[in-house]
Scaffold this active site. Structure first.
Site, PDB file in Angstrom:
ATOM      1  N   GLY A   1       0.828  -1.210   0.000  1.00  0.00           N
ATOM      2  CA  GLY A   1       0.000   0.000   0.000  1.00  0.00           C
ATOM      3  C   GLY A   1       0.855   1.249   0.000  1.00  0.00           C
ATOM      4  N   GLY A   2       2.005   1.165  -0.660  1.00  0.00           N
ATOM      5  CA  GLY A   2       2.960   2.272  -0.625  1.00  0.00           C
ATOM      6  C   GLY A   2       2.691   3.372  -1.624  1.00  0.00           C
TER       7      GLY A   2
ATOM      8  CE  LYS B   1      -5.840  -1.954  11.075  1.00  0.00           C
ATOM      9  NZ  LYS B   1      -4.887  -2.008   9.953  1.00  0.00           N
TER      10      LYS B   1
ATOM     11  CE1 TYR C   1      -9.318  -1.293  10.864  1.00  0.00           C
ATOM     12  CE2 TYR C   1      -9.618  -0.282  13.018  1.00  0.00           C
ATOM     13  CZ  TYR C   1      -8.970  -0.347  11.800  1.00  0.00           C
ATOM     14  OH  TYR C   1      -7.960   0.548  11.530  1.00  0.00           O
TER      15      TYR C   1
ATOM     16  CG  ASN D   1       0.742   1.138   4.924  1.00  0.00           C
ATOM     17  OD1 ASN D   1       0.502   1.864   5.877  1.00  0.00           O
ATOM     18  ND2 ASN D   1       0.217   1.343   3.720  1.00  0.00           N
TER      19      ASN D   1
ATOM     20  CB  ALA E   1     -10.594  -8.742  17.001  1.00  0.00           C
TER      21      ALA E   1
ATOM     22  CB  SER F   1      -5.254   0.528  14.166  1.00  0.00           C
ATOM     23  OG  SER F   1      -6.083   1.544  14.718  1.00  0.00           O
TER      24      SER F   1
HETATM   25  N1  LIG Z   1      -4.975   7.160   8.910  1.00  0.00           N
HETATM   26  C1  LIG Z   1      -5.193   6.847  10.181  1.00  0.00           C
HETATM   27  O1  LIG Z   1      -5.496   7.713  11.046  1.00  0.00           O
HETATM   28  C2  LIG Z   1      -5.079   5.409  10.618  1.00  0.00           C
HETATM   29  C3  LIG Z   1      -5.538   5.099  11.906  1.00  0.00           C
HETATM   30  C4  LIG Z   1      -5.409   3.791  12.342  1.00  0.00           C
HETATM   31  C5  LIG Z   1      -4.829   2.831  11.538  1.00  0.00           C
HETATM   32  N2  LIG Z   1      -4.407   3.164  10.272  1.00  0.00           N
HETATM   33  C6  LIG Z   1      -3.798   2.090   9.480  1.00  0.00           C
HETATM   34  O2  LIG Z   1      -2.683   2.585   8.771  1.00  0.00           O
HETATM   35  C7  LIG Z   1      -2.545   1.866   7.529  1.00  0.00           C
HETATM   36  C8  LIG Z   1      -2.528   2.861   6.372  1.00  0.00           C
HETATM   37  O3  LIG Z   1      -3.718   3.613   6.457  1.00  0.00           O
HETATM   38  P1  LIG Z   1      -4.017   4.884   5.528  1.00  0.00           P
HETATM   39  O4  LIG Z   1      -4.920   5.748   6.328  1.00  0.00           O
HETATM   40  O5  LIG Z   1      -2.766   5.414   4.957  1.00  0.00           O
HETATM   41  O6  LIG Z   1      -4.862   4.164   4.374  1.00  0.00           O
HETATM   42  P2  LIG Z   1      -5.197   4.669   2.869  1.00  0.00           P
HETATM   43  O7  LIG Z   1      -6.402   3.862   2.478  1.00  0.00           O
HETATM   44  O8  LIG Z   1      -5.285   6.141   2.825  1.00  0.00           O
HETATM   45  O9  LIG Z   1      -3.938   4.175   2.037  1.00  0.00           O
HETATM   46  C9  LIG Z   1      -3.740   2.782   1.851  1.00  0.00           C
HETATM   47  C10 LIG Z   1      -2.952   2.525   0.583  1.00  0.00           C
HETATM   48  O10 LIG Z   1      -2.958   1.085   0.392  1.00  0.00           O
HETATM   49  C11 LIG Z   1      -3.483   0.784  -0.908  1.00  0.00           C
HETATM   50  N3  LIG Z   1      -4.190  -0.507  -0.805  1.00  0.00           N
HETATM   51  C12 LIG Z   1      -5.441  -0.715  -0.328  1.00  0.00           C
HETATM   52  N4  LIG Z   1      -5.760  -2.027  -0.422  1.00  0.00           N
HETATM   53  C13 LIG Z   1      -4.700  -2.649  -0.965  1.00  0.00           C
HETATM   54  C14 LIG Z   1      -4.442  -3.993  -1.336  1.00  0.00           C
HETATM   55  N5  LIG Z   1      -5.365  -4.960  -1.157  1.00  0.00           N
HETATM   56  N6  LIG Z   1      -3.241  -4.308  -1.883  1.00  0.00           N
HETATM   57  C15 LIG Z   1      -2.293  -3.327  -2.087  1.00  0.00           C
HETATM   58  N7  LIG Z   1      -2.499  -2.031  -1.785  1.00  0.00           N
HETATM   59  C16 LIG Z   1      -3.692  -1.693  -1.222  1.00  0.00           C
HETATM   60  C17 LIG Z   1      -4.398   1.958  -1.219  1.00  0.00           C
HETATM   61  O11 LIG Z   1      -4.630   2.093  -2.628  1.00  0.00           O
HETATM   62  C18 LIG Z   1      -3.604   3.132  -0.655  1.00  0.00           C
HETATM   63  O12 LIG Z   1      -2.617   3.595  -1.534  1.00  0.00           O
HETATM   64  C19 LIG Z   1      -3.728   0.898   7.484  1.00  0.00           C
HETATM   65  O13 LIG Z   1      -3.315  -0.366   7.990  1.00  0.00           O
HETATM   66  C20 LIG Z   1      -4.735   1.532   8.425  1.00  0.00           C
HETATM   67  O14 LIG Z   1      -5.635   0.592   8.983  1.00  0.00           O
HETATM   68  C21 LIG Z   1      -4.529   4.438   9.791  1.00  0.00           C
END
Ligand SMILES: NC(=O)c1ccc[n+]([C@@H]2O[C@H](COP(=O)([O-])OP(=O)(O)OC[C@H]3O[C@@H](n4cnc5c(N)ncnc54)[C@H](O)[C@@H]3O)[C@@H](O)[C@H]2O)c1
Length: 285
Positions: free
Chosen positions: A28-29, A175, A171, A105, A173, A158
């Site tokens: 997910g980079g 994480k 969710y 990620n 659980a 998370s």
């Molecule tokens: N943003 C927050 O405040 C927050 C809070 C708690 C946890 N998180 C966790 O942090 C991580 C990143 O979150 P984010 O907010 O940047 O998410 P986001 O959805 O904004 O970005 C995720 C990226 O991963 C890609 N992606 C999605 N599904 C995919 C798949 N099946 N295969 C490959 N790539 C995929 C998306 O296209 C995107 O580029 C996640 O695990 C999320 O649960 C984020």
């Protein structure tokens, strides 16, 4: 006589680029937290391999990193597809001969289904997007790390895996499972030269979690929502991931760091009678 120091103890000014010539895989980079991690790792000299489901985000991340003088290859991969992960890993290992850093990620809380309305299908969907790919990606790369007796794995889960999350216990659980997988894998593979750590984000502005739109009137409330008094940015997460990925944290393994502006320490979820649901950023309850 001075205590002998291991050869990797260096003065802080000598560190330079923290991931110089390291091969770093980021799932997910292409955007959000993963995008910031890919960019920062590349700035620190890593050759970044991005597994990103969205081809446009993949192409744009690769283009931006190369335009800044970094090295990145972004491949359109759905990491919830175990066979696709194995094909991606085979290509990365064939191209580079090893992987030094793996950042798992990808994750998503959507669609948010309240537990009474949930079903085996919705539980499976939460498992696929939050936990299964962590197993698939780690499984695909750990053999090479063991062979080279070196590796650093960073799992992005998370803060909701580290505290009670009333919104969706399933969710939470999943994480928590990623966080505990982190701890267990660290214990089982430290002797193979592999470190495993996790970060638990909260309140970070990304495409998935938009804290700004619709909340413009409440900016003055950030000091009551987060102990550090502000919204988080993907770069806040990326800097901690960089520390955990690099030799800077060479004596740290098995830990999960909340990167949450202090919400785990000082905040929580509150039931709002006016909203009729739990809120983490009360505007007056
Ligand atoms: N943003 C927050 O405040 C927050 C809070 C708690 C946890 N998180 C966790 O942090 C991580 C990143 O979150 P984010 O907010 O940047 O998410 P986001 O959805 O904004 O970005 C995720 C990226 O991963 C890609 N992606 C999605 N599904 C995919 C798949 N099946 N295969 C490959 N790539 C995929 C998306 O296209 C995107 O580029 C996640 O695990 C999320 O649960 C984020």
């Amino acid at each position: 006589m001075a205590t002998p120091q291991p050869s990797n103890v260096r003065p802080i000014d000598d560190w330079g680029k923290l991931l110089d010539r390291k091969i770093a895989v980021v799932s997910g980079g292409g955007d959000g937290i993963g995008g910031a991690i890919s960019r920062l790792f590349a700035e620190h000299g890593a050759i970044v391999e991005i597994a990103e489901i969205d081809p446009e985000r993949a192409a744009s991340a690769q283009r931006d990193i190369r335009a800044s003088g970094g090295v990145a290859v972004a491949e359109a991969v759905d990491v919830t597809d175990h066979d696709a992960v194995e094909r991606f890993a085979a290509r990365v290992l064939a191209d580079h001969g090893r992987v030094d850093v793996l950042v798992n990620n990808v994750g998503d809380y959507r669609p948010l289904v309240r537990f009474p309305q949930s079903s085996p299908e919705s539980w499976k969907a939460m498992y696929d997007i939050n936990l299964q790919h962590v197993f698939s990606m780690t499984h695909a790369f750990i053999g090479s790390m063991m062979e080279h007796r070196s590796g650093s794995i960073v799992n992005v889960h998370s803060v909701e895996g580290m505290r009670g999350y009333p919104g969706d216990p399933v969710y939470g659980a999943m994480k928590a499972a990623v966080a505990h997988f982190t701890t267990c894998l660290a214990a089982s593979h430290g002797r193979n030269g592999i470190r495993v750590n996790g970060i638990g984000p909260d309140l970070t502005q990304t495409p998935q979690v938009d804290y700004i739109s619709g909340n413009e009137d409440f900016e003055h409330l950030w000091p009551s929502w987060a102990p550090v008094g502000r919204l988080g940015w993907p770069e806040d997460q990326a800097r901690v991931a960089l520390f955990l990925a690099s030799d800077m944290s060479g004596f740290v393994t098995g830990h999960n760091v909340p990167v949450d502006g202090g919400t785990k320490a000082g905040g929580g979820w509150f039931f709002s009678p006016t909203a009729g649901r739990f809120v983490n950023r009360p505007t007056g309850l």
